[in-house]
Design a protein around this motif. Structure first.
Motif, PDB file in Angstrom:
ATOM      1  N   ASN A   1       2.310 110.673  21.443  1.00 52.09           N
ATOM      2  CA  ASN A   1       2.447 109.725  22.447  1.00 52.09           C
ATOM      3  C   ASN A   1       3.926 109.851  23.443  1.00 52.09           C
ATOM      4  O   ASN A   1       4.367 108.935  23.868  1.00 52.09           O
ATOM      5  N   ASN A   2       4.080 111.144  23.663  1.00 48.03           N
ATOM      6  CA  ASN A   2       5.182 111.604  24.137  1.00 48.03           C
ATOM      7  C   ASN A   2       6.610 111.416  23.545  1.00 48.03           C
ATOM      8  O   ASN A   2       7.738 111.467  24.321  1.00 48.03           O
ATOM      9  N   VAL A   3       6.716 110.955  22.257  1.00 49.91           N
ATOM     10  CA  VAL A   3       8.164 110.849  21.893  1.00 49.91           C
ATOM     11  C   VAL A   3       8.690 112.279  21.807  1.00 49.91           C
ATOM     12  O   VAL A   3       8.194 112.977  21.465  1.00 49.91           O
ATOM     13  N   MET A   4       9.930 111.998  22.429  1.00 51.09           N
ATOM     14  CA  MET A   4      10.886 113.392  22.398  1.00 51.09           C
ATOM     15  C   MET A   4      11.524 113.494  20.702  1.00 51.09           C
ATOM     16  O   MET A   4      12.010 112.671  20.412  1.00 51.09           O
ATOM     17  N   CYS A   5      11.487 114.852  20.381  1.00 52.00           N
ATOM     18  CA  CYS A   5      11.850 115.155  19.174  1.00 52.00           C
ATOM     19  C   CYS A   5      12.728 116.352  18.926  1.00 52.00           C
ATOM     20  O   CYS A   5      12.627 117.182  19.603  1.00 52.00           O
TER      21      CYS A   5
ATOM     22  N   ALA B   1       5.422 103.346  17.206  1.00 51.61           N
ATOM     23  CA  ALA B   1       5.129 102.088  17.501  1.00 51.61           C
ATOM     24  C   ALA B   1       5.822 101.846  18.996  1.00 51.61           C
ATOM     25  O   ALA B   1       5.160 101.185  19.955  1.00 51.61           O
ATOM     26  N   TYR B   2       6.954 102.229  18.944  1.00 45.86           N
ATOM     27  CA  TYR B   2       7.694 101.903  20.263  1.00 45.86           C
ATOM     28  C   TYR B   2       7.186 102.747  21.368  1.00 45.86           C
ATOM     29  O   TYR B   2       7.084 102.410  22.588  1.00 45.86           O
ATOM     30  N   SER B   3       6.301 104.014  21.191  1.00 47.18           N
ATOM     31  CA  SER B   3       6.037 104.731  22.073  1.00 47.18           C
ATOM     32  C   SER B   3       4.900 104.353  22.841  1.00 47.18           C
ATOM     33  O   SER B   3       4.469 104.711  24.238  1.00 47.18           O
ATOM     34  N   LYS B   4       4.187 103.318  22.614  1.00 48.37           N
ATOM     35  CA  LYS B   4       3.097 102.669  23.339  1.00 48.37           C
ATOM     36  C   LYS B   4       3.723 101.981  24.592  1.00 48.37           C
ATOM     37  O   LYS B   4       3.094 101.852  25.575  1.00 48.37           O
ATOM     38  N   ASN B   5       5.020 101.415  24.515  1.00 52.38           N
ATOM     39  CA  ASN B   5       5.405 100.857  25.807  1.00 52.38           C
ATOM     40  C   ASN B   5       6.774 101.386  26.273  1.00 52.38           C
ATOM     41  O   ASN B   5       7.346 101.098  27.022  1.00 52.38           O
ATOM     42  N   HIS B   6       7.461 102.261  25.445  1.00 55.99           N
ATOM     43  CA  HIS B   6       8.865 102.660  25.757  1.00 55.99           C
ATOM     44  C   HIS B   6       8.828 104.505  25.574  1.00 55.99           C
ATOM     45  O   HIS B   6       8.283 105.057  25.040  1.00 55.99           O
ATOM     46  N   LYS B   7       9.878 104.694  26.632  1.00 58.84           N
ATOM     47  CA  LYS B   7      10.227 106.064  26.158  1.00 58.84           C
ATOM     48  C   LYS B   7      11.207 106.242  25.106  1.00 58.84           C
ATOM     49  O   LYS B   7      12.430 106.044  25.331  1.00 58.84           O
ATOM     50  N   VAL B   8      10.766 107.374  24.078  1.00 56.64           N
ATOM     51  CA  VAL B   8      11.483 107.260  22.726  1.00 56.64           C
ATOM     52  C   VAL B   8      12.112 108.740  22.483  1.00 56.64           C
ATOM     53  O   VAL B   8      11.484 109.715  22.702  1.00 56.64           O
ATOM     54  N   LEU B   9      13.469 108.715  22.021  1.00 57.11           N
ATOM     55  CA  LEU B   9      13.868 110.131  21.602  1.00 57.11           C
ATOM     56  C   LEU B   9      14.230 109.754  20.206  1.00 57.11           C
ATOM     57  O   LEU B   9      14.806 108.930  19.775  1.00 57.11           O
TER      58      LEU B   9
ATOM     59  N   LEU C   1       5.551 113.184  13.667  1.00 58.24           N
ATOM     60  CA  LEU C   1       5.183 112.976  15.037  1.00 58.24           C
ATOM     61  C   LEU C   1       4.912 114.289  16.059  1.00 58.24           C
ATOM     62  O   LEU C   1       3.963 113.955  16.950  1.00 58.24           O
ATOM     63  N   TYR C   2       5.452 115.187  15.718  1.00 56.41           N
ATOM     64  CA  TYR C   2       5.166 116.621  16.299  1.00 56.41           C
ATOM     65  C   TYR C   2       3.787 117.386  15.748  1.00 56.41           C
ATOM     66  O   TYR C   2       3.287 117.988  16.365  1.00 56.41           O
ATOM     67  N   GLY C   3       3.687 117.044  14.280  1.00 58.58           N
ATOM     68  CA  GLY C   3       2.544 117.694  13.728  1.00 58.58           C
ATOM     69  C   GLY C   3       2.807 118.942  13.067  1.00 58.58           C
ATOM     70  O   GLY C   3       1.932 119.379  12.316  1.00 58.58           O
ATOM     71  N   SER C   4       3.992 119.387  13.129  1.00 52.61           N
ATOM     72  CA  SER C   4       4.420 120.416  12.392  1.00 52.61           C
ATOM     73  C   SER C   4       5.979 120.608  12.205  1.00 52.61           C
ATOM     74  O   SER C   4       6.593 119.753  12.930  1.00 52.61           O
ATOM     75  N   ARG C   5       6.596 121.247  11.616  1.00 49.57           N
ATOM     76  CA  ARG C   5       8.485 121.257  11.462  1.00 49.57           C
ATOM     77  C   ARG C   5       8.717 122.114  12.851  1.00 49.57           C
ATOM     78  O   ARG C   5       8.046 122.849  13.433  1.00 49.57           O
ATOM     79  N   LEU C   6       9.720 121.405  13.481  1.00 48.89           N
ATOM     80  CA  LEU C   6      10.603 121.844  14.484  1.00 48.89           C
ATOM     81  C   LEU C   6      11.695 122.920  14.488  1.00 48.89           C
ATOM     82  O   LEU C   6      12.129 122.938  13.197  1.00 48.89           O
ATOM     83  N   PRO C   7      11.697 123.757  15.231  1.00 51.64           N
ATOM     84  CA  PRO C   7      12.971 124.798  15.101  1.00 51.64           C
ATOM     85  C   PRO C   7      14.130 123.603  15.391  1.00 51.64           C
ATOM     86  O   PRO C   7      14.098 122.898  16.123  1.00 51.64           O
TER      87      PRO C   7
ATOM     88  N   VAL D   1      14.330 120.395  22.364  1.00 58.90           N
ATOM     89  CA  VAL D   1      13.598 118.861  22.700  1.00 58.90           C
ATOM     90  C   VAL D   1      12.107 119.133  22.562  1.00 58.90           C
ATOM     91  O   VAL D   1      11.784 119.904  23.604  1.00 58.90           O
ATOM     92  N   PHE D   2      11.195 118.634  21.853  1.00 57.86           N
ATOM     93  CA  PHE D   2       9.831 118.628  21.820  1.00 57.86           C
ATOM     94  C   PHE D   2       8.999 117.665  22.041  1.00 57.86           C
ATOM     95  O   PHE D   2       9.570 116.408  21.508  1.00 57.86           O
ATOM     96  N   GLU D   3       7.862 117.498  22.759  1.00 57.12           N
ATOM     97  CA  GLU D   3       7.202 116.313  22.882  1.00 57.12           C
ATOM     98  C   GLU D   3       6.279 116.383  21.729  1.00 57.12           C
ATOM     99  O   GLU D   3       5.342 117.115  21.620  1.00 57.12           O
TER     100      GLU D   3
END
Length: 265
Positions: A78-82, A27-35, A49-55, A73-75
């Motif tokens: 909607n550009n959410v940093m994960c 929800a925040y990613s529509k207007n904000h840069k989110v980590l 958010l990423y579509g699969s599990r991250l390392p 750090v993975f995008e």
């Protein structure tokens, strides 16, 4: 990070923290840069958010002596940093260590110096050990929200989390009721919030759309953006963002908690 909204979301395992965090991040990613930083050893916060599990940070550091930003750090949506801190294999080592290691690395890599608007930590609340207190103790997060249902163990964990927040003089912004469909649930959670000196900041009803989205490794906001359920997450995100009422909670002792819970059954 002075103007960044820094939020820690705590709750017992399986209560829906990761679902809540990933959907409000979307929800925040529509207007904000989110980590988003997953501080749960299961390392599943950012999957939708990423579509699969991250390392995880711990696994990356096992393989490499010096990790770079792109290693941890993975995008996502909607550009959410994960980021996922990770944890040891079950039965081996301290689960909180991953959080400590991850925070140290992210600071060293200056990830927090990025042009961020919102940072959200998803933190396990069953285990009261040093690592899980890091987002609060080290001043990474300014405000805390507790996800609970009206169930005994969820509220028991929420009350314990309040003890930790009080000890660390943290700012409790409110209780999020993630409904499991039990009798008088909203009333129970509202009374609990009042009892510990806080308020219910959001109510998320049960919905089959949550599971349907998660099967496809997506948030409800991505998969069903026009649904009522997406609207509940959007409202929660907005209410948290604009919240400026914080308290140091007053948790119940065990006898008081038992008595509190019995009155509803």
């Amino acid at each position: 990070m002075s103007n960044v909204k820094k939020i820690a979301v705590y709750g017992k395992g399986g209560i829906g923290k990761s679902t809540t965090v990933s959907n409000i991040a979307a929800a925040y990613s529509k207007n904000h840069k989110v980590l988003v930083i997953g501080c749960d050893p299961k390392a599943d916060t950012t999957r939708t958010l990423y579509g699969s599990r991250l390392p995880t940070v711990l696994n990356v550091l096992k393989e490499k002596r010096s990790a770079q930003v792109e290693d941890v750090v993975f995008e996502g949506y909607n550009n959410v940093m994960c980021v996922e801190s990770g944890g040891p294999e079950p039965g081996v080592g301290c689960a909180g260590r991953g959080v400590i290691v991850a925070m140290n690395l992210l600071e060293k890599l200056e990830v927090f110096s990025e042009d961020l608007d919102v940072v959200i930590y998803d933190v396990l609340g069953d285990v009261v050990c040093g690592g899980f207190a890091v987002p609060l103790r080290e001043d990474f997060a300014d405000e805390v929200y507790i996800v609970t249902s009206g169930e005994y163990m969820a509220l028991y964990a929420a009350n314990n989390i309040c003890k930790g927040i009080k000890k660390l003089k943290g700012n409790l912004g409110g209780i999020i009721c993630n409904c499991k469909g039990i009798n008088r649930e909203e009333e129970i959670v509202n009374k609990f919030a009042q009892k510990v000196g806080s308020k219910v900041i959001g109510i998320i009803p049960r919905s089959e759309l949550v599971q349907k989205s998660e099967i496809e490794a997506k948030t409800v906001i991505e998969k069903y953006p026009d649904s009522k359920q997406a609207g509940f997450y959007e409202k929660l995100a907005k209410d948290v963002f604009h919240n400026n009422e914080f308290t140091v909670p007053q948790p119940m002792d065990i006898e008081e908690f038992e008595e509190f819970f019995r009155q509803f059954h």
